[in-house]
Enzyme design. Sequence first.
Site, PDB file in Angstrom:
ATOM      1  N   THR A  14       0.811  -1.220   0.000  1.00 59.73           N
ATOM      2  CA  THR A  14       0.000   0.000   0.000  1.00 59.73           C
ATOM      3  C   THR A  14       0.845   1.271   0.000  1.00 59.73           C
ATOM      4  O   THR A  14       0.460   2.272  -0.606  1.00 59.73           O
ATOM      5  CB  THR A  14      -0.936  -0.014   1.236  1.00 59.73           C
ATOM      6  OG1 THR A  14      -1.887  -1.052   1.027  1.00 59.73           O
ATOM      7  CG2 THR A  14      -1.678   1.288   1.417  1.00 59.73           C
ATOM      8  N   ASP A  56       1.683  -6.850  -4.472  1.00 60.35           N
ATOM      9  CA  ASP A  56       0.881  -6.872  -3.260  1.00 60.35           C
ATOM     10  C   ASP A  56       1.490  -7.981  -2.399  1.00 60.35           C
ATOM     11  O   ASP A  56       1.801  -9.063  -2.910  1.00 60.35           O
ATOM     12  CB  ASP A  56      -0.575  -7.201  -3.602  1.00 60.35           C
ATOM     13  CG  ASP A  56      -1.475  -7.095  -2.392  1.00 60.35           C
ATOM     14  OD1 ASP A  56      -2.321  -6.200  -2.373  1.00 60.35           O
ATOM     15  OD2 ASP A  56      -1.323  -7.927  -1.455  1.00 60.35           O
ATOM     16  N   THR A  88       1.755  -4.538   4.161  1.00 61.87           N
ATOM     17  CA  THR A  88       1.580  -4.884   5.573  1.00 61.87           C
ATOM     18  C   THR A  88       1.045  -6.301   5.771  1.00 61.87           C
ATOM     19  O   THR A  88       1.281  -6.913   6.806  1.00 61.87           O
ATOM     20  CB  THR A  88       0.614  -3.889   6.257  1.00 61.87           C
ATOM     21  OG1 THR A  88      -0.638  -3.909   5.566  1.00 61.87           O
ATOM     22  CG2 THR A  88       1.190  -2.496   6.284  1.00 61.87           C
ATOM     23  N   ASP A  89       0.311  -6.821   4.761  1.00 57.87           N
ATOM     24  CA  ASP A  89      -0.391  -8.095   4.977  1.00 57.87           C
ATOM     25  C   ASP A  89       0.547  -9.234   5.392  1.00 57.87           C
ATOM     26  O   ASP A  89       0.195 -10.040   6.249  1.00 57.87           O
ATOM     27  CB  ASP A  89      -1.170  -8.496   3.717  1.00 57.87           C
ATOM     28  CG  ASP A  89      -2.381  -7.594   3.499  1.00 57.87           C
ATOM     29  OD1 ASP A  89      -2.768  -6.880   4.443  1.00 57.87           O
ATOM     30  OD2 ASP A  89      -2.938  -7.601   2.378  1.00 57.87           O
ATOM     31  N   THR A 282       0.452 -20.941  20.404  1.00 56.46           N
ATOM     32  CA  THR A 282      -0.904 -20.599  20.830  1.00 56.46           C
ATOM     33  C   THR A 282      -1.606 -19.736  19.779  1.00 56.46           C
ATOM     34  O   THR A 282      -0.974 -18.943  19.087  1.00 56.46           O
ATOM     35  CB  THR A 282      -0.904 -19.847  22.183  1.00 56.46           C
ATOM     36  OG1 THR A 282      -2.266 -19.485  22.484  1.00 56.46           O
ATOM     37  CG2 THR A 282      -0.062 -18.579  22.151  1.00 56.46           C
ATOM     38  N   GLN A 283      -2.911 -19.919  19.667  1.00 57.89           N
ATOM     39  CA  GLN A 283      -3.659 -19.048  18.760  1.00 57.89           C
ATOM     40  C   GLN A 283      -4.030 -17.720  19.426  1.00 57.89           C
ATOM     41  O   GLN A 283      -4.595 -16.841  18.781  1.00 57.89           O
ATOM     42  CB  GLN A 283      -4.875 -19.746  18.146  1.00 57.89           C
ATOM     43  CG  GLN A 283      -5.717 -20.558  19.081  1.00 57.89           C
ATOM     44  CD  GLN A 283      -6.820 -21.327  18.346  1.00 57.89           C
ATOM     45  OE1 GLN A 283      -7.938 -20.859  18.329  1.00 57.89           O
ATOM     46  NE2 GLN A 283      -6.523 -22.487  17.788  1.00 57.89           N
TER      47      GLN A 283
HETATM   48  N1  ASP Z   1      -2.491  -5.655   0.425  1.00 53.37           N
HETATM   49  C1  ASP Z   1      -1.438  -4.758   0.824  1.00 53.37           C
HETATM   50  C2  ASP Z   1      -0.148  -5.560   0.882  1.00 53.37           C
HETATM   51  O1  ASP Z   1       0.087  -6.231   1.843  1.00 53.37           O
HETATM   52  C3  ASP Z   1      -1.762  -4.146   2.129  1.00 53.37           C
HETATM   53  C4  ASP Z   1      -0.763  -3.150   2.651  1.00 53.37           C
HETATM   54  O2  ASP Z   1       0.336  -2.950   2.175  1.00 53.37           O
HETATM   55  O3  ASP Z   1      -1.075  -2.537   3.688  1.00 53.37           O
HETATM   56  O4  ASP Z   1       0.611  -5.522  -0.046  1.00 53.37           O
END
Ligand code: ASP
Length: 347
Positions: A14, A56, A88-89, A282-283
Amino acid sequence: MKRQSILIIYTGGTIGMQRDENGTLIPFDFNSIEKEFPAVRHLHVHIDVHKLPPIDSSNVTPRLWTELAHTVRDNYDKYDGFVVLHGTDTMSYTASALSFMFENLKKPVVFTGSQIPMGIMRTDGRENLITAIEIAAAEKNGYPIVPEVTLYFQNKLFRANRTSKLSAEALNAFDSRNYPPLAEVGVNINYNWSFIHYEQGWFEGKFSPEPLRIIDGFDSNVVILKIFPGISEVTLKAVLSVEGLRGVILETFGTGNAPTADWFINLLAYTIERGITVVNVTQCVGGGVAMELYETGKRLQQVGVLSGHDMTTEAAVTKLMLLLGNCEQKEQVIQGMLESKSGEFGS
Ligand code: ASP
């Protein structure tokens, strides 16, 4: 004061996205990042950019981990620190993987990204990027203040292999529930010196002269198995009989508890007898596994399930993949899982 040199490695996500004519988020050309963040040019650091094909991060595979580690190694002598821009994912997976791949790392490698695309006014990416650069460049007596693989997001710097993405909405998307932040950022950057890993004599330059080394080669024949009330024998059997399976990260309840039904325990026992490594995490988002506490955990321990202590799933799975890709003997994999390599569990 010497001007520090930082290499930004851009992978997508992102932070480097814009909207197309239909409003869908798509990767954009990296050159726009410099245009969007003119402030980076005003920091007292020399910055170069290495651009990988933007993706992504849902499309990340161990190939990217290898490429990133090689990029750091190939540029290691030229720069004082590295900032990796990543979606971030799956950032916690990539950052955890890198923390296990490096041996004798003596320079900062700071991961960051953003929740709001950098092309949008309210982006959190600007602050994340600028502070990540400052942290990557931070030094005392000429030695880096944070010589680790870290993740910086929304005013906090974490040890990367302790993090998880916990919110798809909040700007403070990441947390490290089992290890304190390495730095907290307000008006100043306040480092939590006692939680940062330093070799003895670090700031006097008395550390070992060992060069950076990369451990490479991930085995993806693993599965993350999250148990739930009602999980059926046929499901568990199907997952554990996947051809070529070599490792299982078993996400259990609470402090490492799972059903005690004979079929459940017997299936795990049979899996371990077949040479597959099973690690219990642990979850829960905080705390860890203590299999000796309850009968439900003890049964797992008795059949040879390994404790993942208070490791995150991201750390456990990337570490297991790397060990499986590098160890000839199962005993070495077990030994490796039980030792903290890069501060991924314990205090
Ligand atoms: N879908 C994006 C990624 O992980 C989300 C992000 O960057 O926040 O590439």
